[in-house]
Design an enzyme around this catalytic site. Structure first.
Site, short mmCIF file in Angstrom:
data_model
loop_
_atom_site.label_atom_id
_atom_site.label_comp_id
_atom_site.label_asym_id
_atom_site.label_seq_id
_atom_site.Cartn_x
_atom_site.Cartn_y
_atom_site.Cartn_z
N LYS A 189 0.86 -1.20 0.00
CA LYS A 189 0.00 0.00 0.00
C LYS A 189 0.88 1.24 0.00
O LYS A 189 1.51 1.58 0.99
CB LYS A 189 -0.93 0.05 1.22
CG LYS A 189 -2.06 1.06 0.96
CD LYS A 189 -2.67 1.64 2.19
CE LYS A 189 -1.94 2.81 2.75
NZ LYS A 189 -1.84 4.02 1.90
N GLU A 264 9.80 1.03 10.66
CA GLU A 264 10.84 2.04 10.38
C GLU A 264 10.15 3.39 10.53
O GLU A 264 9.31 3.75 9.71
CB GLU A 264 11.37 1.89 8.95
CG GLU A 264 12.07 0.58 8.66
CD GLU A 264 13.39 0.45 9.37
OE1 GLU A 264 13.89 1.44 9.91
OE2 GLU A 264 13.92 -0.68 9.41
N CYS A 298 13.76 10.59 6.73
CA CYS A 298 13.60 10.16 8.12
C CYS A 298 14.86 10.42 8.93
O CYS A 298 14.80 10.67 10.13
CB CYS A 298 13.21 8.69 8.17
SG CYS A 298 14.29 7.66 7.19
N GLU A 396 9.78 16.03 15.12
CA GLU A 396 10.20 15.83 13.74
C GLU A 396 9.42 16.80 12.84
O GLU A 396 8.20 16.86 12.91
CB GLU A 396 9.90 14.39 13.31
CG GLU A 396 10.36 14.10 11.90
CD GLU A 396 10.04 12.69 11.45
OE1 GLU A 396 8.92 12.21 11.71
OE2 GLU A 396 10.92 12.06 10.83
P1 NAD Z 1 2.36 8.22 7.81
O1 NAD Z 1 2.67 7.41 9.01
O2 NAD Z 1 1.31 9.26 7.90
O3 NAD Z 1 1.93 7.28 6.59
C1 NAD Z 1 2.76 6.23 6.15
C2 NAD Z 1 1.89 5.18 5.48
O4 NAD Z 1 1.02 4.63 6.47
C3 NAD Z 1 0.99 5.71 4.37
O5 NAD Z 1 0.92 4.74 3.34
C4 NAD Z 1 -0.36 5.83 5.07
O6 NAD Z 1 -1.45 5.73 4.19
C5 NAD Z 1 -0.31 4.65 6.01
N1 NAD Z 1 -1.19 4.75 7.19
C6 NAD Z 1 -1.62 5.87 7.82
N2 NAD Z 1 -2.43 5.54 8.85
C7 NAD Z 1 -2.50 4.19 8.87
C8 NAD Z 1 -3.16 3.25 9.71
N3 NAD Z 1 -3.91 3.63 10.73
N4 NAD Z 1 -3.01 1.94 9.45
C9 NAD Z 1 -2.23 1.52 8.43
N5 NAD Z 1 -1.59 2.36 7.59
C10 NAD Z 1 -1.71 3.69 7.82
O7 NAD Z 1 3.76 8.83 7.36
P2 NAD Z 1 4.06 9.81 6.16
O8 NAD Z 1 3.59 11.16 6.55
O9 NAD Z 1 3.59 9.21 4.88
O10 NAD Z 1 5.67 9.74 6.12
C11 NAD Z 1 6.45 10.52 6.93
C12 NAD Z 1 6.95 9.73 8.13
O11 NAD Z 1 7.62 8.54 7.71
C13 NAD Z 1 7.98 10.50 8.91
O12 NAD Z 1 7.73 10.38 10.29
C14 NAD Z 1 9.29 9.82 8.55
O13 NAD Z 1 10.30 9.96 9.50
C15 NAD Z 1 8.86 8.42 8.39
N6 NAD Z 1 9.82 7.67 7.57
C16 NAD Z 1 10.63 6.76 8.18
C17 NAD Z 1 11.60 6.08 7.45
C18 NAD Z 1 12.50 5.06 8.11
O14 NAD Z 1 13.07 4.26 7.40
N7 NAD Z 1 12.65 5.05 9.41
C19 NAD Z 1 11.72 6.32 6.09
C20 NAD Z 1 10.89 7.26 5.51
C21 NAD Z 1 9.93 7.92 6.26
#
Ligand code: NAD
Length: 492
Positions: A189, A264, A298, A396
């Site tokens: 997804k 992650e 991230c 963040e």
């Molecule tokens: P997010 O958590 O809002 O969304 C990430 C994914 O999760 C999306 O596909 C979203 O649709 C899905 N999602 C949201 N709510 C959900 C739920 N309740 N159940 C299942 N899936 C759900 O994050 P974002 O805003 O898309 O990305 C930014 C974040 O990602 C930042 O905090 C960043 O640090 C983190 N990130 C971490 C890494 C790593 O490797 N540690 C890498 C890239 C980004």
């Protein structure tokens, strides 16, 4: 490929069982070009019904002979073929990513496309190297019976892979490449902001020869499609990259279901400049650590710690770099920084800058949104000369915002760097090995870079301490994440 051309190649359906399809409900949602602030497509808004179908098909594909009995070397060949196809369609994929995510076209080519091909090839190599062991057992029962045992690593099952929007294609490949190498099937997804390259990736996997149902993509929202995927009983393993906030929800659900999960999550990575540093390298390094991918990384080096005596020199230098960066569409060759991914995210980042200003942070450059229709935020450097407890130091931002603090000694800076709920990355800038190692030893972070930042590689384990996550991606360790150990015991 340029903007107008790539607009014609957009696919808007989910990819399930080898076919593109609309959501059962017929619903769609809009995706945007963040550089222009305009809608570019309506994409299938998958919900729990679509997720149910995709997981059932993935489960069926897992058990079908075409996949279950496929020799590892064939899985390797398919992944290599997919890497070749990603490269062959590199211009299109890169343009699609720049159009939908906003990053500079050069970075889309190098990181999203080039990185994806590299990861696919590295993980392809693991498909033929998954092994168990043979064991002599000590206990004999009943008397006269002997035992010999072995272990095998078997695929974890159907994998739910949920990814964010900052590196849409690369993050998808970070999940699917090892999962497929290990013999799992996948329902991916993508983030609702950036689903377009994931759909093309699944099409290319089909073209490479992966059997239908082995890689499926459900486009949809997190709270609906994402949550349904995590909860589905036929999903054996959830691999999630995204915010710590959502990671907590997913982790709790997987805990309740006793389901395997890798997380992650977010970060607030410190960049620690030591007093002996080469100032040119430290300034360029600190600027790139936070402004790369417009701060939407991230491991972004979003907290800068500088010896008090060199604070003005180094922080002023970073602010000068920030001030000089040219903002523009990722398709514009003059641009050095693109937009943020969405209007909502731009507003959140601007709100955090305003909060930092109101709390006493001194804005050295940037300080808000750039004018125009796109979702641009000016690269911003905030000096926190008196080390106030600004929320920018803790939270963040995930945007081009750096907060800089002075320090007086090593113990003080290590304590400050570790005073974070996160522990994803950190970097130290020095020419002295003993000082570098002294910092490396004491920093609570999954990756510590010396004289670099944000460097990742398929061979190098990656993941977080503390609230930055659970588990490691890449390298040999990834095989454990997508396989289970089965013990086999023979009596004779
Ligand atoms: P997010 O958590 O809002 O969304 C990430 C994914 O999760 C999306 O596909 C979203 O649709 C899905 N999602 C949201 N709510 C959900 C739920 N309740 N159940 C299942 N899936 C759900 O994050 P974002 O805003 O898309 O990305 C930014 C974040 O990602 C930042 O905090 C960043 O640090 C983190 N990130 C971490 C890494 C790593 O490797 N540690 C890498 C890239 C980004």
């Amino acid at each position: 490929m340029q903007r107008m051309e790539v607009l014609k190649s957009i696919r808007t359906g989910m990819f399930i069982g080898g076919e593109l399809m609309a959501a059962r409900s017929g619903k769609t949602f809009a995706v945007y070009d963040p550089a222009a602030g305009v809608e570019i497509a309506q994409v299938a808004d998958g919900d729990s019904e679509d997720v149910g179908m995709a997981v059932d098909i993935a489960k069926h594909a897992l058990e079908a002979d075409a996949w279950r009995r496929m020799p590892p070397a064939m899985r390797e060949r398919l992944l290599l073929k997919l890497a070749d196809l990603v490269e062959a369609h590199g211009d299109e994929l890169a343009a699609l990513e720049t159009l939908n995510q906003g990053k500079l076209l050069g970075f889309s080519k190098m990181l999203e496309v080039g990185g994806s091909a590299q990861w696919l090839r590295y993980m392809a190599g693991w498909a033929t190297k998954i092994e168990g062991s043979t064991l002599d057992l000590s206990l004999g029962f009943p008397p006269g019976v002997r035992y010999q045992a072995s272990t095998r690593r078997v695929p974890a099952g159907v994998v739910a892979a949920i990814v964010p929007w900052n590196f849409p294609l690369l993050m998808a490949v970070w999940k699917i490449a090892p999962a497929l190498a290990c013999g799992c099937t996948v329902v991916l997804k993508p983030a609702e902001e950036t689903p377009l390259t994931a759909i093309r990736l699944a099409e290319l996997a089909h073209q490479a020869g992966f059997p239908p149902g082995v890689l499926n993509v459900v486009t949809g929202r997190g709270e609906t499609a994402g949550a349904a995927l995590v909860c589905h009983p036929a999903v054996s393993k959830v691999t999630f990259t995204g915010s710590t906030e959502v990671g907590r929800i997913i982790g709790a659900q997987c805990g309740a279901d006793i389901k395997r999960v890798s997380l992650e999550l977010g970060g607030k990575s410190p960049v620690i400049v030591l007093d002996d540093c080469d100032p040119r390298k430290a300034i360029e390094g600190a600027a790139s650590a936070v402004f790369f991918n417009h701060g939407q990384v991230c491991t972004a080096g979003s907290r800068l710690y500088v010896p008090r005596a060199r604070f003005d020199e180094i922080v002023g230098g970073v602010a000068a770099v920030a001030d000089s960066l040219v903002l523009g569409s990722g398709f514009d060759e003059r641009a050095q920084m693109g937009p943020l991914v969405s209007a909502r995210h731009r507003d959140k980042v601007v709100g955090m800058i305003d909060e930092g200003r109101a709390q006493g942070g001194e804005i050295l450059c940037g300080g808000g949104a750039a004018p125009g229709d796109g979702y641009f935020v000016k690269p911003t450097v905030v000096a926190n000369a008196f080390c106030e407890p600004l929320s920018l130091v803790r939270k963040e931002v995930f945007g081009p915002v750096l907060v800089a603090m002075p320090y007086d000694d090593l113990d003080e800076v290590i304590a400050a760097a570790n005073a974070s709920e996160y522990g994803l990355g950190a970097s130290v800038w020095t020419n002295q090995l003993d000082k570098a190692l002294a910092v490396v030893d004491r920093i609570e972070a999954g990756t510590v870079w010396v004289n670099s930042h944000n460097m990742v590689d398929p061979a190098l384990p990656f993941g977080g301490f503390k609230a930055s996550g659970v588990g490691r991606e890449h390298g040999k360790a990834i095989i454990d994440a997508y396989t289970e150990t089965r013990s086999i015991c023979f009596a004779y």
